[in-house]
Design an enzyme around this catalytic site. Structure first.
Site, PDB file in Angstrom:
ATOM      1  N   LYS A   4       0.813  -1.197   0.000  1.00 29.11           N
ATOM      2  CA  LYS A   4       0.000   0.000   0.000  1.00 29.11           C
ATOM      3  C   LYS A   4       0.855   1.258   0.000  1.00 29.11           C
ATOM      4  O   LYS A   4       0.416   2.299  -0.408  1.00 29.11           O
ATOM      5  CB  LYS A   4      -0.897  -0.001   1.267  1.00 29.11           C
ATOM      6  CG  LYS A   4      -1.816  -1.221   1.345  1.00 29.11           C
ATOM      7  CD  LYS A   4      -2.700  -1.168   2.593  1.00 29.11           C
ATOM      8  CE  LYS A   4      -2.130  -1.893   3.755  1.00 29.11           C
ATOM      9  NZ  LYS A   4      -2.040  -3.344   3.731  1.00 29.11           N
ATOM     10  N   GLY A   5       2.090   1.127   0.501  1.00 37.10           N
ATOM     11  CA  GLY A   5       2.915   2.297   0.770  1.00 37.10           C
ATOM     12  C   GLY A   5       3.124   3.233  -0.407  1.00 37.10           C
ATOM     13  O   GLY A   5       3.041   4.451  -0.274  1.00 37.10           O
ATOM     14  N   GLU A  42       8.265   3.379  -6.213  1.00 38.76           N
ATOM     15  CA  GLU A  42       8.522   2.814  -4.882  1.00 38.76           C
ATOM     16  C   GLU A  42       8.394   3.889  -3.811  1.00 38.76           C
ATOM     17  O   GLU A  42       8.727   5.053  -4.054  1.00 38.76           O
ATOM     18  CB  GLU A  42       9.961   2.269  -4.822  1.00 38.76           C
ATOM     19  CG  GLU A  42      10.191   1.037  -5.671  1.00 38.76           C
ATOM     20  CD  GLU A  42       9.876  -0.245  -4.925  1.00 38.76           C
ATOM     21  OE1 GLU A  42       9.010  -0.236  -4.025  1.00 38.76           O
ATOM     22  OE2 GLU A  42      10.516  -1.255  -5.233  1.00 38.76           O
ATOM     23  N   ASP A  43       7.968   3.490  -2.617  1.00 33.43           N
ATOM     24  CA  ASP A  43       7.986   4.429  -1.493  1.00 33.43           C
ATOM     25  C   ASP A  43       9.415   4.601  -0.982  1.00 33.43           C
ATOM     26  O   ASP A  43       9.878   5.701  -0.754  1.00 33.43           O
ATOM     27  CB  ASP A  43       7.022   4.004  -0.372  1.00 33.43           C
ATOM     28  CG  ASP A  43       7.185   2.540   0.052  1.00 33.43           C
ATOM     29  OD1 ASP A  43       8.021   1.814  -0.546  1.00 33.43           O
ATOM     30  OD2 ASP A  43       6.473   2.123   0.979  1.00 33.43           O
ATOM     31  N   ASP A  86      15.377   0.334   0.234  1.00 35.51           N
ATOM     32  CA  ASP A  86      16.171   0.206   1.458  1.00 35.51           C
ATOM     33  C   ASP A  86      17.304  -0.795   1.198  1.00 35.51           C
ATOM     34  O   ASP A  86      18.313  -0.437   0.609  1.00 35.51           O
ATOM     35  CB  ASP A  86      15.226  -0.239   2.582  1.00 35.51           C
ATOM     36  CG  ASP A  86      15.872  -0.237   3.945  1.00 35.51           C
ATOM     37  OD1 ASP A  86      16.761   0.597   4.179  1.00 35.51           O
ATOM     38  OD2 ASP A  86      15.485  -1.056   4.799  1.00 35.51           O
ATOM     39  N   PHE A 130      14.432   5.071  10.912  1.00 35.57           N
ATOM     40  CA  PHE A 130      13.098   4.636  10.478  1.00 35.57           C
ATOM     41  C   PHE A 130      12.218   5.857  10.259  1.00 35.57           C
ATOM     42  O   PHE A 130      12.162   6.758  11.093  1.00 35.57           O
ATOM     43  CB  PHE A 130      12.475   3.714  11.539  1.00 35.57           C
ATOM     44  CG  PHE A 130      11.219   3.053  11.063  1.00 35.57           C
ATOM     45  CD1 PHE A 130      11.282   1.904  10.292  1.00 35.57           C
ATOM     46  CD2 PHE A 130       9.974   3.586  11.381  1.00 35.57           C
ATOM     47  CE1 PHE A 130      10.110   1.290   9.833  1.00 35.57           C
ATOM     48  CE2 PHE A 130       8.811   2.981  10.933  1.00 35.57           C
ATOM     49  CZ  PHE A 130       8.876   1.835  10.157  1.00 35.57           C
ATOM     50  N   VAL A 131      11.551   5.908   9.122  1.00 38.02           N
ATOM     51  CA  VAL A 131      10.729   7.081   8.799  1.00 38.02           C
ATOM     52  C   VAL A 131       9.283   6.677   8.494  1.00 38.02           C
ATOM     53  O   VAL A 131       9.019   5.538   8.109  1.00 38.02           O
ATOM     54  CB  VAL A 131      11.299   7.867   7.592  1.00 38.02           C
ATOM     55  CG1 VAL A 131      12.656   8.450   7.915  1.00 38.02           C
ATOM     56  CG2 VAL A 131      11.369   6.996   6.344  1.00 38.02           C
ATOM     57  N   ASP A 173       4.599   3.464   6.637  1.00 35.98           N
ATOM     58  CA  ASP A 173       3.864   3.182   7.864  1.00 35.98           C
ATOM     59  C   ASP A 173       4.743   2.683   8.993  1.00 35.98           C
ATOM     60  O   ASP A 173       5.854   2.194   8.783  1.00 35.98           O
ATOM     61  CB  ASP A 173       2.807   2.100   7.599  1.00 35.98           C
ATOM     62  CG  ASP A 173       3.457   0.723   7.361  1.00 35.98           C
ATOM     63  OD1 ASP A 173       4.260   0.605   6.415  1.00 35.98           O
ATOM     64  OD2 ASP A 173       3.171  -0.214   8.130  1.00 35.98           O
ATOM     65  N   ARG A 188       0.620   6.501   7.469  1.00 35.33           N
ATOM     66  CA  ARG A 188       0.770   6.633   6.013  1.00 35.33           C
ATOM     67  C   ARG A 188       0.216   7.968   5.525  1.00 35.33           C
ATOM     68  O   ARG A 188       0.664   8.514   4.528  1.00 35.33           O
ATOM     69  CB  ARG A 188      -0.003   5.514   5.295  1.00 35.33           C
ATOM     70  CG  ARG A 188       0.549   4.117   5.517  1.00 35.33           C
ATOM     71  CD  ARG A 188      -0.122   3.157   4.544  1.00 35.33           C
ATOM     72  NE  ARG A 188       0.004   1.756   4.932  1.00 35.33           N
ATOM     73  CZ  ARG A 188       1.058   0.983   4.686  1.00 35.33           C
ATOM     74  NH1 ARG A 188       2.101   1.474   4.062  1.00 35.33           N
ATOM     75  NH2 ARG A 188       1.077  -0.277   5.065  1.00 35.33           N
TER      76      ARG A 188
END
Ligand code: IMP
Ligand code: MG
Length: 185
Positions: free
Chosen positions: A44-45, A106-107, A110, A159-160, A166, A172
């Protein structure tokens, strides 16, 4: 809106995010002029970013979505538990992509495992071209190399949340990108 618990600091404000999305959208509009562009996002991101990006792109385009399940749906720092690279398609695209110009939206990229899996899967379907556009890029944590064509922001090893990202399915809907301390949430 007051900052939710666990939000440590804002990395990029809503204005900065929107401005940067407009810049990247302008590059994409130029590059894909006269071509058959389709944006593909993973639920969903990345849907939040795809929507904003698509609104700012000034050429005709199509969109399609897929869903994956992966070890990455955990908390940052806890994510080494599953086998790295364990990703599978939970919901496939609605349509073929053969001979289309595909931009994977992409969100965040990583470690790169998720993106590499998606690239390999999509490449096998013979698109005319296949590119990557990500809202966030955290290259310091990269384990497998993936060719990122468009990136809005490079981020540090924290972490963001926000803009589709999320923590336990929440945050979100924040319009900004913030560093989150999961211990304090
Ligand atoms: P990769 O396979 O390690 O590149 O993992 C990418 C996925 O992990 C993203 O699509 C996110 O769902 C999740 N993820 C990685 N870092 C963060 C973060 O800082 N906040 C929220 N989700 C993250
Ligand atoms: Mg997630």
């Amino acid at each position: 809106m007051t900052a939710p618990p666990g939000i440590e600091r804002v990395l990029f404000t809503e204005e900065q995010v929107n401005q940067r999305i407009r810049e990247v959208a302008a590059e994409i509009s130029t590059k894909y002029q006269g071509r058959d562009l389709k944006l593909i996002a993973v639920l969903k991101g990345a849907v939040f970013f795809l929507t904003a990006l698509a609104r700012a792109i000034e050429i005709p385009l199509k969109v399609d979505f897929l869903a994956i399940s992966s070890f990455g749906d955990q908390v940052h720092g806890n994510r080494q538990g599953g086998a790295p690279g364990m990703v599978r398609i939970a919901k496939d695209l609605d349509h073929p992509i053969q001979d289309e110009d595909i931009l994977l939206v992409e969100d965040i990229v990583d470690t790169g495992f998720t993106t590499r899996y998606l690239l390999q899967t999509l490449a096998g379907r013979e698109p005319r071209s296949l590119g990557i556009c990500t809202l966030l890029d955290r290259t310091v944590r990269r384990i497998v190399q993936v060719p990122v064509d468009y990136r809005c922001f490079e981020i540090p090893d924290r972490f963001v949340v926000g803009c589709g990202l999320d923590f336990k399915q929440r945050y979100r809907n924040l319009g900004y990108i913030a560093v989150m301390d999961p211990e304090k949430s």
